[in-house]
Design an enzyme around this catalytic site. Structure first.
Site, PDB file in Angstrom:
ATOM      1  N   HIS A 155      -2.481  -2.379  16.146  1.00  0.00           N
ATOM      2  CA  HIS A 155      -3.021  -1.146  15.593  1.00  0.00           C
ATOM      3  C   HIS A 155      -4.411  -0.879  16.178  1.00  0.00           C
ATOM      4  O   HIS A 155      -5.001  -1.749  16.821  1.00  0.00           O
ATOM      5  CB  HIS A 155      -3.084  -1.211  14.054  1.00  0.00           C
ATOM      6  CG  HIS A 155      -4.008  -2.241  13.508  1.00  0.00           C
ATOM      7  ND1 HIS A 155      -3.585  -3.436  12.959  1.00  0.00           N
ATOM      8  CD2 HIS A 155      -5.370  -2.270  13.435  1.00  0.00           C
ATOM      9  CE1 HIS A 155      -4.619  -4.138  12.566  1.00  0.00           C
ATOM     10  NE2 HIS A 155      -5.722  -3.467  12.847  1.00  0.00           N
TER      11      HIS A 155
HETATM   12  P1  TYD Z   1      -2.657  -5.822   8.609  1.00  0.00           P
HETATM   13  O1  TYD Z   1      -3.864  -4.999   8.893  1.00  0.00           O
HETATM   14  O2  TYD Z   1      -1.321  -5.219   8.910  1.00  0.00           O
HETATM   15  O3  TYD Z   1      -2.767  -7.225   9.333  1.00  0.00           O
HETATM   16  P2  TYD Z   1      -2.854  -7.565  10.910  1.00  0.00           P
HETATM   17  O4  TYD Z   1      -3.525  -6.423  11.571  1.00  0.00           O
HETATM   18  O5  TYD Z   1      -3.641  -8.810  10.983  1.00  0.00           O
HETATM   19  O6  TYD Z   1      -1.501  -7.775  11.445  1.00  0.00           O
HETATM   20  O7  TYD Z   1      -2.719  -6.244   7.078  1.00  0.00           O
HETATM   21  C1  TYD Z   1      -1.704  -6.984   6.445  1.00  0.00           C
HETATM   22  C2  TYD Z   1      -1.678  -6.589   4.979  1.00  0.00           C
HETATM   23  O8  TYD Z   1      -2.903  -6.930   4.331  1.00  0.00           O
HETATM   24  C3  TYD Z   1      -1.449  -5.094   4.782  1.00  0.00           C
HETATM   25  O9  TYD Z   1      -0.565  -4.930   3.675  1.00  0.00           O
HETATM   26  C4  TYD Z   1      -2.811  -4.584   4.410  1.00  0.00           C
HETATM   27  C5  TYD Z   1      -3.478  -5.768   3.720  1.00  0.00           C
HETATM   28  N1  TYD Z   1      -4.945  -5.818   3.885  1.00  0.00           N
HETATM   29  C6  TYD Z   1      -5.773  -5.660   2.782  1.00  0.00           C
HETATM   30  O10 TYD Z   1      -5.314  -5.457   1.640  1.00  0.00           O
HETATM   31  N2  TYD Z   1      -7.132  -5.740   2.949  1.00  0.00           N
HETATM   32  C7  TYD Z   1      -7.700  -5.957   4.186  1.00  0.00           C
HETATM   33  O11 TYD Z   1      -8.948  -6.030   4.291  1.00  0.00           O
HETATM   34  C8  TYD Z   1      -6.827  -6.088   5.325  1.00  0.00           C
HETATM   35  C9  TYD Z   1      -7.396  -6.321   6.701  1.00  0.00           C
HETATM   36  C10 TYD Z   1      -5.463  -6.018   5.126  1.00  0.00           C
END
Ligand code: TYD
Length: 139
Positions: free
Chosen positions: A51
């Site tokens: 992303h």
């Molecule tokens: P995501 O951003 O998809 O993780 P990555 O980029 O590492 O693959 O986040 C995974 C899950 O965690 C998603 O449901 C959103 C949640 N999340 C939070 O609740 N708070 C946060 O600060 C972050 C970064 C993610």
């Protein structure tokens, strides 16, 4: 527009006992800190990220273990091997990022200038390219 990644050296206070890292908002963290999140206990074979963000600023480092950060901004794409706690990565704005080869002992610490906000995410790579293209034309 913000679309920039920068590799930075993180200073530690080292002595015979090991390393100590200290982070201070608006000092060695170049923004007002609102959130810290940590990725750890990685299951092998999984990658993360895939992303970009519209506005977020983040400072990232791996105090333990290693991973490959693939980052792409307006002008370049690079794989950055974070394999030392003294290596940091500053990401500002619309930068696509993927985390690969995350070692089982890897911890990824992320300092961010905003609270979690799903509306700030760009989760589709084609949307990312489109947004960069549109903003580039307006420069
Ligand atoms: P995501 O951003 O998809 O993780 P990555 O980029 O590492 O693959 O986040 C995974 C899950 O965690 C998603 O449901 C959103 C949640 N999340 C939070 O609740 N708070 C946060 O600060 C972050 C970064 C993610």
């Amino acid at each position: 527009m913000y679309s920039k990644f920068t590799e930075i050296d993180l200073n530690s206070i080292d002595d015979e006992r090991g390393k100590l890292f200290s982070f201070e908002s608006m000092k060695n963290i170049p923004f007002e800190l609102k959130r810290v999140y940590i990725l750890t206990s990685s299951n092998q074979g999984y990658s993360r990220g895939f992303h970009a963000h519209k506005k977020l600023k983040q400072l990232i480092f791996c105090p333990t273990g290693s991973c490959d950060f693939v980052v792409e901004d307006l002008s370049k794409k690079k794989t950055i091997h974070l394999n030392s706690p003294n290596k940091g990565l500053l990401i500002e704005g619309v930068v696509w990022r993927e985390m690969h080869n995350i070692s089982s002992d890897c911890s990824i610490v992320v300092f961010a200038d905003e609270y979690y906000d799903e509306d700030d995410y760009i989760r589709d790579y084609n949307d990312f390219l489109k947004i960069l293209g549109e903003r580039n034309e307006k420069k």
